[in-house]
Motif scaffolding. Structure first.
Motif, mmCIF file in Angstrom:
data_model
loop_
_atom_site.group_PDB
_atom_site.id
_atom_site.type_symbol
_atom_site.label_atom_id
_atom_site.label_comp_id
_atom_site.label_asym_id
_atom_site.label_seq_id
_atom_site.Cartn_x
_atom_site.Cartn_y
_atom_site.Cartn_z
ATOM 1 N N LYS A 321 11.007 -3.450 49.290
ATOM 2 C CA LYS A 321 11.661 -3.005 50.544
ATOM 3 C C LYS A 321 11.626 -4.115 51.583
ATOM 4 C CE LYS A 321 10.799 1.831 50.297
ATOM 5 N NZ LYS A 321 9.577 2.584 50.464
ATOM 6 N N LEU A 322 10.476 -4.746 51.730
ATOM 7 C CA LEU A 322 10.343 -5.844 52.710
ATOM 8 C C LEU A 322 11.361 -6.939 52.430
ATOM 9 C CD1 LEU A 322 6.495 -6.350 53.120
ATOM 10 C CD2 LEU A 322 8.144 -5.808 54.923
ATOM 11 N N GLU A 324 14.257 -6.525 50.803
ATOM 12 C CA GLU A 324 15.615 -6.036 51.054
ATOM 13 C C GLU A 324 15.969 -6.142 52.536
ATOM 14 O OE1 GLU A 324 16.039 -3.115 47.208
ATOM 15 O OE2 GLU A 324 15.441 -2.255 49.143
ATOM 16 N N GLU A 325 14.928 -5.947 53.373
ATOM 17 C CA GLU A 325 15.178 -6.010 54.817
ATOM 18 C C GLU A 325 15.354 -7.448 55.294
ATOM 19 O OE1 GLU A 325 11.766 -4.012 56.341
ATOM 20 O OE2 GLU A 325 12.423 -2.111 55.473
ATOM 21 N N GLY A 326 14.757 -8.408 54.574
ATOM 22 C CA GLY A 326 14.741 -9.784 55.085
ATOM 23 C C GLY A 326 15.378 -10.798 54.157
#
Ligand code: HEM
Length: 480
Positions: A321-322, A324-326
């Motif tokens: 997730k981290l 995908e966000e960055g």
């Protein structure tokens, strides 16, 4: 221990048993005489325990039982230091953290590593495992240079590539987990030894290594047609392959490499080609089956403990997730592997419960006094890692698989999956990295089921779930 192995051992020892039966009275008296001589030499006595029958000692008890029960029963009966006689050798077993520290760390110079001569010939007599003193320290420095965290962090991308391809080749299949993990761990070991540009020689090397390992546990009879003979021939070929790799590296003088081979080839170290070959083959041997066994147990324990699997998956999904966000690049980084504390505890707990190396061997180089007990010169000394890891004083409810126990650091010298002291595992960072990377992709993308409810253990020689843990594995249809 399979029935086949037990029957083979029985057949091998049969003539010997007949011999013993005829000579028993003579052997008994000569044996007790030699023990009383030893006692006469020293004012202190041997630890408690049974030396079993003359010559065979307690070897049959060891092989007819499971080694885990054999050592646990004797520890219960005699305490944390006891004597026995197995595989033709008088032995002192130690199963307290203090005694293990004494043998492996504090007085390590008094206890040299020891292996059967046939194993030494097969791996290479100049390999690190058999050494002490300056040559050992030199080899260790070179290994640590290649496997320390700063060097290992550069290998994340290569290891991830290997993990992803291994998993996708298993997709939709029933696999023998251990055999497949061995292939993965072999590829990671070769990557860290030779870098990624040695493909040609590496395929040839793998073929020879497979022949070598088939004879590793065979009877050391070097006659044409025997497994041992084939292994020794493969060992010579492996030496030649490493020599060819060394020549081709030397031809590319300008190449800068940060792998283990480069470390061994440092001109300042002046290692011979034979010394390098023995150590390359030794490292493959040390790196592959160990890591594969631990990974196999992790796959089993995760499936048997759904709440633990859920927690590992959540931790690993968080990393995805981290990303995908960055970041543009979705590959795992060294920093990501430092964000996996729960998964690390699962690895630790697996290494404790499974204790794949139940013990290690040393030999006393002189008579040693340990807390009023004599450890005679020439006797084998076995620190029993498994007994230490399964002792309720060190780990409460020791048979329970509970990764949360590692939220608190274990007491000193109670947790030694990578050994301790001068011969402690120099590859532990790499082993942890390859396990974390594989677990990241396994838990986030795949589901698997165990095909047998069998709880048995095999020793080959590392502790393993029965039949290598057959599983059915496939991609998850949703990412949850
Ligand atoms: C989970 C996987 C592994 C486990 C459980 C493990 C365990 C151990 C243990 C217990 C020892 C000490 C044995 C003794 O004191 O007699 C050892 C030594 C050693 N290990 Fe590992 N190991 C693993 C992976 C690796 C890897 C990946 C490498 C190399 C890349 C490696 C290379 C070595 C070497 C060269 C030694 C001998 C060190 C010496 O004699 O100074 N091991 N290992």
């Amino acid at each position: 221990m399979t029935m086949d192995t037990i029957s083979i051992l029985f057949l091998l020892f049969l003539p010997f048993l007949c011999f013993l039966f005829i000579l028993l009275p003579f052997l008994s008296s000569s044996s007790s005489r030699s023990r009383s001589n030893q006692a006469g030499k020293s004012t202190i006595g041997l630890p408690p325990g049974s030396m079993g029958y003359p010559y065979v000692g307690e070897t049959f008890q060891l092989y007819s039982d499971n080694p885990i029960n054999f050592f646990a029963d004797r520890q219960n009966k005699y305490g944390p230091i006891f004597k026995t006689h197995i595989l033709g050798c008088p032995c002192i077993m130690v199963s307290s953290p203090e005694a293990a520290k004494f043998v492996l760390v504090t007085k390590a110079a008094l206890f040299k590593p020891t292996f059967p001569a046939s194993k030494e010939r097969m791996l290479g007599p100049q390999a690190i495992f058999f050494q002490q003193g300056d040559y050992h320290a030199r080899l260790r420095r070179l290994l640590l240079r290649a496997f320390m965290p700063e060097a290992t962090r550069g290998k994340v991308a290569g290891v991830e590539h290997l993990a992803v391809s291994a998993l996708s080749s298993w997709d939709g299949h029933t696999i023998d987990t251990y055999q497949q993990m061995k292939i993965y761990a072999f590829n990671v070991a070769l990557l860290s030894i030779f870098g990624k540009d040695e493909m040609l020689h590496v395929e040839e090397l793998k073929k020879c290594y497979y022949t070598l390992e088939k004879g590793y546990n065979s009877m050391p009879i070097n006659l044409p047609g025997t497994l041992f003979h084939k292994s020794m021939r493969a060992r010579r070929q492996l030496g030649q392959i490493v020599a060819d790799i060394l020549s081709s590296r030397r031809r590319q003088r300008n190449a800068v490499a940060s792998d283990l081979l480069a470390s061994f080839m440092d001109p300042k170290e002046a290692l011979t080609d034979a010394q390098i070959a023995d150590n390359i083959i030794g490292v493959i041997f040390a790196a592959r089956d160990t890591t594969a066994s631990v990974l196999t147990w992790i796959v089993k324990y995760l499936k048997e403990n759904p709440s633990v699997l859920r927690a590992v998956t959540e931790e690993q999904m968080e990393i995805i997730k981290l990303k995908e966000e960055g970041a543009e690049d979705k590959s795992l980084t060294w920093a990501d592997t430092k964000r996996m504390p729960f998964t690390c505890r699962v690895i630790q707990e697996t290494m404790r419960v499974a204790s794949i190396l139940s013990f290690t061997f040393r030999e006393a180089v002189e008579d040693v006094d340990y807390q009023g007990y004599l450890i005679p010169k020439g006797w084998k000394v076995l620190p029993l890692f498994r007994n230490i890891h399964h002792c309720a004083h060190n780990f409460s409810d020791p048979e329970k698989f509970d990764p949360s126990r590692f939220e608190v650091a274990p007491k000193p010298n109670t947790f030694m999956p990578f050994g301790s002291g001068t011969h402690a595992c120099p590859g532990n960072e790499l082993a942890k990295l390859e396990m974390l990377v594989l677990l990241h992709h396994l838990t986030t993308k795949y589901r698997w089921s165990l095909l047998a409810s069998d709880t048995g253990i095999e020793f080959g020689p590392f502790a393993l779930p029965s039949n290598g843990l057959p599983i059915k594995i496939s991609l998850k249809t949703t990412m949850n």
